[in-house]
Design an enzyme around this catalytic site. Sequence first.
Site, PDB file in Angstrom:
ATOM      1  N   ASP A   8       0.859  -1.190   0.000  1.00 43.72           N
ATOM      2  CA  ASP A   8       0.000   0.000   0.000  1.00 43.72           C
ATOM      3  C   ASP A   8       0.896   1.241   0.000  1.00 43.72           C
ATOM      4  O   ASP A   8       2.091   1.158   0.249  1.00 43.72           O
ATOM      5  CB  ASP A   8      -0.886  -0.004   1.252  1.00 43.72           C
ATOM      6  CG  ASP A   8      -1.836   1.193   1.293  1.00 43.72           C
ATOM      7  OD1 ASP A   8      -2.223   1.689   0.226  1.00 43.72           O
ATOM      8  OD2 ASP A   8      -2.179   1.638   2.411  1.00 43.72           O
ATOM      9  N   SER A   9       0.285   2.388  -0.268  1.00 37.00           N
ATOM     10  CA  SER A   9       1.047   3.630  -0.228  1.00 37.00           C
ATOM     11  C   SER A   9       1.484   3.955   1.200  1.00 37.00           C
ATOM     12  O   SER A   9       2.447   4.690   1.403  1.00 37.00           O
ATOM     13  CB  SER A   9       0.201   4.775  -0.773  1.00 37.00           C
ATOM     14  OG  SER A   9      -0.967   4.920   0.005  1.00 37.00           O
ATOM     15  N   TYR A  40      -0.899   8.109  -2.532  1.00 38.81           N
ATOM     16  CA  TYR A  40      -1.113   7.940  -3.968  1.00 38.81           C
ATOM     17  C   TYR A  40      -2.328   8.706  -4.497  1.00 38.81           C
ATOM     18  O   TYR A  40      -2.411   8.986  -5.684  1.00 38.81           O
ATOM     19  CB  TYR A  40      -1.341   6.461  -4.295  1.00 38.81           C
ATOM     20  CG  TYR A  40      -0.093   5.600  -4.305  1.00 38.81           C
ATOM     21  CD1 TYR A  40       1.162   6.114  -3.981  1.00 38.81           C
ATOM     22  CD2 TYR A  40      -0.184   4.261  -4.655  1.00 38.81           C
ATOM     23  CE1 TYR A  40       2.284   5.307  -3.997  1.00 38.81           C
ATOM     24  CE2 TYR A  40       0.938   3.443  -4.679  1.00 38.81           C
ATOM     25  CZ  TYR A  40       2.167   3.970  -4.347  1.00 38.81           C
ATOM     26  OH  TYR A  40       3.281   3.177  -4.368  1.00 38.81           O
ATOM     27  N   GLY A  41      -3.278   8.957  -3.607  1.00 39.80           N
ATOM     28  CA  GLY A  41      -4.563   9.529  -4.046  1.00 39.80           C
ATOM     29  C   GLY A  41      -4.401  10.815  -4.831  1.00 39.80           C
ATOM     30  O   GLY A  41      -5.203  11.122  -5.708  1.00 39.80           O
ATOM     31  N   CYS A  71      -4.295  -1.233  -2.032  1.00 35.70           N
ATOM     32  CA  CYS A  71      -4.485   0.217  -2.166  1.00 35.70           C
ATOM     33  C   CYS A  71      -5.417   0.394  -3.350  1.00 35.70           C
ATOM     34  O   CYS A  71      -5.116  -0.078  -4.451  1.00 35.70           O
ATOM     35  CB  CYS A  71      -3.137   0.877  -2.430  1.00 35.70           C
ATOM     36  SG  CYS A  71      -3.230   2.606  -2.933  1.00 35.70           S
ATOM     37  N   GLU A 150      -2.955   8.673   7.473  1.00 33.87           N
ATOM     38  CA  GLU A 150      -1.555   8.246   7.429  1.00 33.87           C
ATOM     39  C   GLU A 150      -0.709   9.018   8.438  1.00 33.87           C
ATOM     40  O   GLU A 150       0.120   8.455   9.139  1.00 33.87           O
ATOM     41  CB  GLU A 150      -1.023   8.498   6.010  1.00 33.87           C
ATOM     42  CG  GLU A 150       0.315   7.915   5.718  1.00 33.87           C
ATOM     43  CD  GLU A 150       0.321   6.387   5.711  1.00 33.87           C
ATOM     44  OE1 GLU A 150      -0.632   5.785   5.180  1.00 33.87           O
ATOM     45  OE2 GLU A 150       1.264   5.819   6.266  1.00 33.87           O
ATOM     46  N   CYS A 178     -11.231   2.913   0.140  1.00 34.01           N
ATOM     47  CA  CYS A 178      -9.795   3.189   0.279  1.00 34.01           C
ATOM     48  C   CYS A 178      -9.372   2.432   1.517  1.00 34.01           C
ATOM     49  O   CYS A 178     -10.079   2.443   2.536  1.00 34.01           O
ATOM     50  CB  CYS A 178      -9.554   4.690   0.459  1.00 34.01           C
ATOM     51  SG  CYS A 178      -7.878   5.108   1.038  1.00 34.01           S
ATOM     52  N   HIS A 180      -7.351   2.987   3.719  1.00 30.42           N
ATOM     53  CA  HIS A 180      -7.132   3.785   4.923  1.00 30.42           C
ATOM     54  C   HIS A 180      -8.428   4.004   5.725  1.00 30.42           C
ATOM     55  O   HIS A 180      -8.368   4.260   6.922  1.00 30.42           O
ATOM     56  CB  HIS A 180      -6.557   5.160   4.561  1.00 30.42           C
ATOM     57  CG  HIS A 180      -5.102   5.121   4.225  1.00 30.42           C
ATOM     58  ND1 HIS A 180      -4.634   4.736   2.998  1.00 30.42           N
ATOM     59  CD2 HIS A 180      -4.001   5.413   4.974  1.00 30.42           C
ATOM     60  CE1 HIS A 180      -3.310   4.799   2.988  1.00 30.42           C
ATOM     61  NE2 HIS A 180      -2.902   5.206   4.175  1.00 30.42           N
TER      62      HIS A 180
END
Length: 433
Positions: A8-9, A40-41, A71, A150, A178, A180
């Site tokens: 994932d990012s 990344y978004g 992700c 994050e 997502c 997250h």
Amino acid sequence: MTQIAIFDSGIGGTTVLGRVRDRAPWADLVYVADHAFGPYGERTLDEVRTRTELLARYLVSAGVSEIVIACNSASAAALHHLRDVLPDVAFVGMEPAVKPATELTRNGIVAILATGATFQGELFRSLVGQHASDVTVIEQACPGLAAAVESGAQVGPLLDRFLPPVVRAGADVVVLGCTHYPLIRSEIEERLGEGTVVVDPSDAVAKQVVAVAHDHEIDLKGVASTVYWTTGLETEHDDGLRWTTIDIPESAAGAVRTGETTMSAVLGDITTMLVDAVVNAANKQLIHGGGIALAIALAGGESINDESRVWIDEYGSLEPGTAALTSAGRMPASYVIHVAGPIYAEGKENEELLAAAVFGALDTASEIDAESVAMPAISAGIYGYPADEATVVIAESVAEFIDNTGTALRSVRLVGYDDAMTKRFAAAISSVT
Ligand code: APR
């Protein structure tokens, strides 16, 4: 041998990791967070695709059999492409749970929370086309939300902006699109109407991970290990996880793993790099009058020239296979390792001499217990070594050194000062493993 990589990012994919662990209790897992490039978004699809491919190739070189792109943005940007370019690898991606949402809705209105990148991807369009033709789909982009999760920043103000439109539209099913977002599920639920169903696809993905492993005959009976890799240099995160850096900086054009060492092709100015040691493509007299040598002497300050003179006074000129060590002065690195590559000439032992320069540099790096080194295209500038050949000799020599010495080096960056040289290094490292 690690069987599954979950990538994932940042930390969002840990929700998927947890569900995979539940379903594959003995598998050896590596979790990879691309802190150096994420979030990344807010990147373009092209950037995310290129970066995801680079990391997937790295994981393949590390011996991973199955890669979970945990992700949504990266899955939207790269999943189809990855299956095309790496057909032997088992990939599982995240897709917004449009289909389950359409099955759960009672009033025919569902909302998807995701990054802008996820909505732009063709994956999302095709899901809506296939499964949601007779329901209303509210696409709620949440820019900045994954980044806030994050970094541990306040998410309340963002949710107060993104969720009221979903409530007003009357959605009775809300998809966490997502990885997250499950980490802030309760904050999201608080802001939705009573009875709204929240869909987290993590467990469905984990089920798919095990099914795909089975299809590809990947044996998931390991020793139940989980390791955490981050591309960020900063391994102190307040998430309680033990991170190990895999040094693949933002400007990397390629990376492979040999043993415990990451070899990367990186674009940039070596004098600005935060590594333990930078290698200087010097001359035998350590007179730093041009090229990268002058750049290093200028960036590091007078101490580089002073220490170089002291070294020459003590040991004489710098012969093939030997290296001189000085401090790095004002540069972010701690040391400069000076080696003299060959002045290229037909009929001369160019390759042996260049390889000797690389070995000399890495020997010295190992002696000082450096963990990370940045090396330029030695001899490929003023000394006239054809760049296509020099980059291959350098990459092969580095790989040979790592294979044969059990070095403590964890990162060797091959640094190109321009795109063309960086691409040559990337091609060279991909062919050595
Ligand atoms: N960061 C990364 N790479 C750089 C940088 C930098 N700051 N500056 C230059 N380079 C690249 C060049 O573009 C080239 O590809 O490093 C490579 C090697 O360049 P040279 O400095 O010309 O080294 P070399 O060919 O080995 O010639 C050595 O040049 O400067 C003199 O004292 C040095 O006499 C010696 C000779």
